[in-house]
Design a protein around this motif. Structure first.
Motif, short mmCIF file in Angstrom:
data_model
loop_
_atom_site.label_atom_id
_atom_site.label_comp_id
_atom_site.label_asym_id
_atom_site.label_seq_id
_atom_site.Cartn_x
_atom_site.Cartn_y
_atom_site.Cartn_z
N GLU A 188 30.00 32.61 45.33
CA GLU A 188 30.02 33.90 46.03
C GLU A 188 30.04 35.03 45.00
O GLU A 188 30.35 34.82 43.82
CB GLU A 188 31.27 34.00 46.90
N THR A 189 29.77 36.26 45.49
CA THR A 189 29.92 37.41 44.61
C THR A 189 31.21 38.20 44.89
O THR A 189 31.74 38.83 43.98
CB THR A 189 28.76 38.41 44.77
N ASP A 190 31.67 38.22 46.16
CA ASP A 190 32.72 39.16 46.58
C ASP A 190 32.24 40.60 46.33
O ASP A 190 33.04 41.50 46.10
CB ASP A 190 34.06 38.90 45.90
N CYS A 236 36.98 33.28 46.60
CA CYS A 236 37.31 33.93 45.33
C CYS A 236 38.51 33.23 44.68
O CYS A 236 39.53 33.85 44.39
CB CYS A 236 37.60 35.42 45.54
N SER A 245 33.83 32.99 42.39
CA SER A 245 33.17 34.30 42.25
C SER A 245 32.83 34.53 40.77
O SER A 245 33.01 33.66 39.92
CB SER A 245 34.11 35.39 42.73
#
Ligand code: ZN
Ligand code: ZN
Length: 270
Positions: free
Chosen positions: A203-205, A156, A177
């Motif tokens: 990524e999404t987190d 992130c 993210s």
């Protein structure tokens, strides 16, 4: 397009109650792998996450004491993480680091627990996944004394291009993210243009930080596709080519130990 969401808290309550549907939507969006953090200090959380991963194709696990919880760190949990290094789905120690934005634990405690985990990771032959907010200078200073293995990840990412370059110099992958889809995140968007395609992760987190197109909704791994598309547009690259590069990076960083883990068996979870 095959995507690896390199950071999603699938077992947090916001997602855990609807996991089969969440994973089905992930697969429909092209997500073939998800890396899930097991955050201490509760050792049962580590066991639960490894059990979930072992039963679910496409899941890899990272485990560690988050800087928010540094004041609650226990030797029991840290020893359990090192012991779990043998588990084929455990791929890194994380998320660990410094968070001087929230300061939920005293800063000197955050630093002590971070350094302890850096040393344990190196001894165990595991890379680390960093969580850093408003503490990049302090983090990079500690990494000089307590190096992370090459192939570690800063998750992130919230710094600018110059900060990203300092992590890249230490052999890190940089993971972006949904923040990168926010027009106001000018510095992060600029950093995303400069990270080489062989060091970039996505990524999404989840359940946090839904990309712009999903704002106000619970973030889930399917949304990683929106972030990948935004990154490709920012960088002027073909989305398929960028996705393939990010997949290979994710495989090297956060899956190689557990290999062959794509989400082909979600049906078994129903
Ligand atoms: Zn984090
Ligand atoms: Zn996280």
């Amino acid at each position: 397009m095959k995507l690896h969401d390199t950071h999603a808290h699938l077992l947090f309550p916001a997602l855990a109650g609807q996991l089969p549907a969440v994973l089905e939507r992930a697969r429909a969006a092209g997500v073939g792998r998800v890396t899930v953090p097991a955050l201490g200090p509760d050792v049962t959380e580590l066991a639960r996450t490894l059990h979930f991963a072992a039963a679910t194709p496409g899941i890899t696990v990272i485990a560690g004491i988050h800087p928010h919880s540094a004041a609650k760190a226990t030797a029991e949990f840290l020893d359990a993480v090192v012991a779990a290094a043998e588990h084929p789905r455990l791929v890194a120690i994380g998320e660990i680091g410094l968070d001087f934005h929230y300061d939920f634990s005293p800063r000197d405690t955050q630093a002590a627990v971070f350094v302890d985990q850096l040393d344990r990771a190196r001894a165990a032959g595991l890379p680390v996944v960093l969580h850093v907010r408003e503490a990049h200078d302090e983090t990079l200073a500690l990494l000089r004394e307590h190096p992370a293995l090459p192939g570690s990840v800063v998750h992130c990412f919230t710094g600018d291009a110059a900060v990203a370059a300092r992590y890249l110099d230490l052999g890190f992958y940089v993971s972006f993210s949904g923040i990168v889809t926010f027009p106001k995140a000018v510095e992060v968007r600029e950093a995303a243009r400069h990270v080489p395609s062989d060091r970039l992760l996505v990524e999404t987190d989840a359940p946090y930080l839904a990309p712009r197109a999903h704002r106000g909704r619970t973030c889930e791994p399917a949304h990683v596709r929106d972030t990948l598309l935004e990154l490709a547009a920012l960088r002027g690259e073909d989305p398929g080519a960028l996705a393939a590069a990010a997949w290979d990076n994710g495989h090297r960083a956060l899956a190689a130990r557990g290999g062959g883990l794509e989400l082909t068996g979600i049906e078994r979870m129903r």
